[in-house]
Write a protein that holds these residues in place. Sequence first.
Motif, short mmCIF file in Angstrom:
data_model
loop_
_atom_site.label_atom_id
_atom_site.label_comp_id
_atom_site.label_asym_id
_atom_site.label_seq_id
_atom_site.Cartn_x
_atom_site.Cartn_y
_atom_site.Cartn_z
N ARG A 62 0.83 -1.21 0.00
CA ARG A 62 0.00 0.00 0.00
C ARG A 62 0.86 1.26 0.00
N PRO A 112 -5.24 -9.82 -6.60
CA PRO A 112 -5.44 -8.84 -5.52
C PRO A 112 -4.67 -9.31 -4.28
N GLU A 113 -4.24 -8.36 -3.47
CA GLU A 113 -3.31 -8.64 -2.38
C GLU A 113 -3.79 -9.74 -1.42
N LYS A 114 -5.04 -9.69 -0.98
CA LYS A 114 -5.52 -10.70 -0.04
C LYS A 114 -5.62 -12.07 -0.70
N GLN A 115 -6.02 -12.12 -1.96
CA GLN A 115 -6.05 -13.40 -2.68
C GLN A 115 -4.64 -13.95 -2.79
N ARG A 116 -3.69 -13.08 -3.13
CA ARG A 116 -2.30 -13.51 -3.27
C ARG A 116 -1.77 -14.04 -1.93
N ASN A 133 -9.23 -17.06 -10.94
CA ASN A 133 -8.44 -16.05 -11.66
C ASN A 133 -7.20 -16.68 -12.30
#
Length: 198
Positions: free
Chosen positions: A92, A143-147, A184
């Motif tokens: 971020r 996306p960050e949380k998925q990663r 994804n």
Amino acid sequence: MGSAAAALDYDAELMLRVKDGDAASFEALLDKHRVSVVHFLYRMIQEPAAAEELAQEVFLRVYRSRASYEPTAKFTTWLFRISTHLALNWLRDSRHERGQERLDDGAADFPGRQLTDRQPTAEQELLREARLGEVRRAIAALPEKQRAAVLMHKYEEMEYSQIAKALGCSESAVKSLLFRAYENLRARLAHIGKYALP
């Protein structure tokens, strides 16, 4: 008692010794978990030097939190929660500096797992490296949380409950994150056929 429970007890016991001022126990925890934390952070942020710095910060925070440590969850869950928060904050905070996430393959700067059981031909090795690069870029583009969820699930082999605690969400939210992430990845990697995470 299984080996996982024994490991839980051992890590918790080491941390409780750290709480009591035993520096050797902290060194043992650092030696045991440093590599996996650095690899997790690298896969999250794609910057080798920053991953090393963040890993130092993770263990500094572990040490600073020693007085308030209570073994209410598995030690690695707590460790990866700290790691995840630092990685998400770094992403971020550095997004404005970088303009756009860097999706290059840093394999030359940061070695991954190496298997030495057979020698592939040069063509096979080039094809494998190209596929791994595509998978890494696809994971980095999530996306960050998925990663974070994918990295903890596939690379760190954490259970849903551990990932949920590390990400501060429910197990059903983790399952949803992983489902969306794998969908994804399937869509992004459909052109290479059967995908498999390295």
